[in-house]
Design a protein around this motif. Structure first.
Motif, PDB file in Angstrom:
ATOM      1  N   GLU A 152      -6.324  11.405  -6.841  1.00 19.99           N
ATOM      2  CA  GLU A 152      -5.028  10.723  -6.977  1.00 19.99           C
ATOM      3  C   GLU A 152      -5.182   9.213  -6.890  1.00 19.99           C
ATOM      4  O   GLU A 152      -4.601   8.466  -7.678  1.00 19.99           O
ATOM      5  N   GLU A 153      -5.984   8.749  -5.938  1.00 21.05           N
ATOM      6  CA  GLU A 153      -6.190   7.313  -5.783  1.00 21.05           C
ATOM      7  C   GLU A 153      -6.884   6.721  -7.006  1.00 21.05           C
ATOM      8  O   GLU A 153      -6.506   5.642  -7.492  1.00 21.05           O
ATOM      9  N   SER A 154      -7.889   7.434  -7.519  1.00 20.32           N
ATOM     10  CA  SER A 154      -8.603   6.961  -8.710  1.00 20.32           C
ATOM     11  C   SER A 154      -7.668   6.928  -9.919  1.00 20.32           C
ATOM     12  O   SER A 154      -7.664   5.965 -10.689  1.00 20.32           O
ATOM     13  N   ARG A 186      -4.352   6.748  -9.890  1.00 20.42           N
ATOM     14  CA  ARG A 186      -3.312   5.726  -9.702  1.00 20.42           C
ATOM     15  C   ARG A 186      -3.870   4.334  -9.994  1.00 20.42           C
ATOM     16  O   ARG A 186      -3.224   3.519 -10.664  1.00 20.42           O
ATOM     17  N   THR A 187      -5.058   4.048  -9.504  1.00 21.34           N
ATOM     18  CA  THR A 187      -5.688   2.751  -9.767  1.00 21.34           C
ATOM     19  C   THR A 187      -5.977   2.586 -11.249  1.00 21.34           C
ATOM     20  O   THR A 187      -5.766   1.508 -11.817  1.00 21.34           O
ATOM     21  N   SER A 244      -8.838  11.719  -3.364  1.00 24.17           N
ATOM     22  CA  SER A 244      -9.705  10.801  -4.093  1.00 24.17           C
ATOM     23  C   SER A 244      -9.319  10.740  -5.566  1.00 24.17           C
ATOM     24  O   SER A 244      -9.299   9.670  -6.178  1.00 24.17           O
ATOM     25  N   ASP A 295       0.854  -1.194   0.000  1.00 24.38           N
ATOM     26  CA  ASP A 295       0.000   0.000   0.000  1.00 24.38           C
ATOM     27  C   ASP A 295       0.887   1.240   0.000  1.00 24.38           C
ATOM     28  O   ASP A 295       0.958   1.987   0.982  1.00 24.38           O
ATOM     29  N   PRO A 317       1.958   4.366  -2.769  1.00 19.83           N
ATOM     30  CA  PRO A 317       1.806   4.988  -4.092  1.00 19.83           C
ATOM     31  C   PRO A 317       3.088   5.027  -4.896  1.00 19.83           C
ATOM     32  O   PRO A 317       3.069   4.870  -6.123  1.00 19.83           O
TER      33      PRO A 317
END
Length: 505
Positions: free
Chosen positions: A322-324, A326-327, A320, A236, A238
């Motif tokens: 950045e996470e979206s 990156r995924t 949110s 976990d 980035p």
């Protein structure tokens, strides 16, 4: 008159290749010994068997005529993955970590073809030696066992030109230097450089030394074997996710282009039309997935873009986003490059998103890279040929050539691409029907066929990123390994062996 098949040269070459496999197996045995694993005896037995067979093959090929034609080249390239898998499965089977020959063969062929499909429900139960050997099989298969061997074969007095032409993926191959052995050396030095660089970066970013080495081996090979059940989602971090994403991208661009890029020709990638098609597709799909994941994330948590009746803070929105992103980019690159790593289970996303991912499985990366799939240069030629044919219908007398990188493509190359596309779809259809006949659901059968043919690994349904092929029908596993091999060698290398034309002068 048909020239006699040079079977001694084939034996001699296969003997040399088996010695190379024995060397890497010995390194894995050293890892097993270092970690005091209980399977070092199985590795030792495997090394002795592989080494003995390699020496015997070299002796059987002694005084072979120093010539290698197309037939010998295709036979060696097609058989080396089979032979390597036969000996490569020994450490798994002899140590008892994989109890059946079918599963040991599946795991090994999946490794050498860089497919990344696994029958292991608990990867973390494997010893360090087995995990390292698992990663090494993908690393060897990634840039091509043959490409490595061509740089070494001159030691045995062998020429590798026919092997290089038969093994390198794509529409045509490119030589970086006049001598094919020098071309192979440049490619492998770049391949090793990317591997070492990624391993160091992953270690700095928080992975332990063993995991960083194993993941760098399988990332640069675009293989996807991980040391963890949760794949990259286990980490976990980035920075680790972005590092692996960049490594997958670089490994999916033509290695000749990458070599020239690192030699200072920095505009080489921007001038390569196939790379532009590939990177543009990555950008478009990433944008679509990012938007979809943002909407899904916010509506699932807050029922909209508000928190407790108030506007979401800028920090919350940025995190949110950045996470979206990156995924999205990780999943897009992992799927399109046929690596198969995962930080999320895309089968649980909205239908539009995972269906888009499924269709990208067909595309793959660039020719001359470690990525699987159809390759973007073929897609470009296919689409351009369609546009050109449409224009010819309007202007029958016009000369409308199909160009790649500003150079016209010959009709022979266009015909080759069209034939490849037809065979690719036909093999996917046939294998899908066979899997359905064995009791697999249609969608999962289709997903497994596309995954095996594109050397991707995860597919959809129970065989998606969160699943394994442990419950796949036994006969289906053997069929899948055949499809993996055909996909890795890009169809013609395998099918030509059954052609009468090849065996004529």
């Amino acid at each position: 008159m048909t020239r006699a098949f040079n079977n001694k040269m084939v034996l001699r070459t296969m003997g040399a290749l088996l010695l190379i496999e024995a060397v890497f197996m010995t390194i894995a045995m050293g890892v097993s010994w270092w970690y005091n694993d209980p399977d070092d005896g199985a590795f030792l037995t495997s090394v002795v068997i592989t080494l003995t067979c390699g020496v015997l093959a070299l002796l059987a090929g002694h005084n072979a005529p120093n010539r290698m034609g197309e037939r010998e080249g295709y036979v060696i390239v097609a058989c080396v993955w089979l032979i390597f898998s036969v000996f490569g499965m020994l450490p798994y089977y002899l140590s008892g970590q994989i109890s059946t020959i079918t599963d040991a063969w599946f795991e090994t062929m999946s490794g050498f073809t860089t497919t990344g499909a696994t029958i292991l429900n608990d990867v973390e139960c494997l010893t360090h030696g087995a995990l390292f050997w698992r990663a090494v099989t993908q690393w060897l298969g990634g840039c091509g066992i043959i490409v490595l061997s061509i740089a070494i074969l001159p030691i045995f007095g062998l020429n590798g030109m026919q092997l290089y032409a038969a093994e390198v993926t794509g529409v045509q191959y490119e030589k970086i230097s006049p001598r094919i052995a020098d071309t192979s050396k440049h490619i492998w030095l770049t391949y090793m450089g990317l591997t070492i660089t990624e391993a160091v970066l992953l270690w700095i970013e928080g992975m332990n030394g063993f995991d960083s080495v194993c993941h760098s081996l399988t990332t640069v090979a675009t293989g996807g074997f991980s040391t963890k059940n949760a794949s990259i989602a286990y980490f976990d971090n980035p920075w680790i996710h972005y590092t692996i994403t960049i490594a997958m991208l670089l490994s999916s661009i033509n290695f000749a282009t990458i070599v020239l890029f690192f030699r200072g020709r920095f505009r080489k990638i921007s001038q390569d039309e196939e790379a532009k098609w590939f990177l543009s597709a990555v950008a478009a799909v990433t944008l679509l997935l990012t938007i979809g994941l943002m909407v899904r994330h916010w509506f699932s948590l807050y029922g909209g873009f508000a928190i407790d009746g108030g506007e979401a803070t800028h920090t919350t929105i940025l995190l949110s986003l950045e996470e979206s992103f990156r995924t999205a980019i990780f999943t897009t690159v992992a799927t399109m490059t046929s690596t198969g790593f995962a930080i999320a289970d895309y089968t649980k996303w909205a239908s539009l998103l995972w269906v888009t991912i499924f269709f990208m499985m067909f595309m793959g990366g660039s020719s001359g890279s470690t990525a699987g799939g159809i390759k973007w240069v073929r897609t470009a030629i296919f689409l351009k040929s369609g546009v050109a044919e449409f224009k010819r219908r309007i202007h029958p007398n016009a000369v409308i050539p199909v160009k790649i990188n500003g150079r016209p493509i010959s009709q022979h190359t266009t015909n080759n691409v069209m034939a490849f596309m037809v065979f690719y779809i036909v093999i996917v259809i046939i294998s899908t029907l066979l899997f359905c006949a064995l009791g697999v659901n249609f969608d999962e059968a289709l997903g497994a066929s596309v995954s095996a043919m594109g050397n991707i690994g995860p597919s959809i349904g129970q065989y998606g990123p969160a699943g394994t092929y442990a419950t796949f029908p036994e006969i289906g596993k053997w069929i899948m390994t055949i499809v993996m091999l055909i996909g890795r060698l890009e169809i013609f290398t395998v099918l030509l062996l059954f052609s009468r034309v090849l065996w004529k002068k």
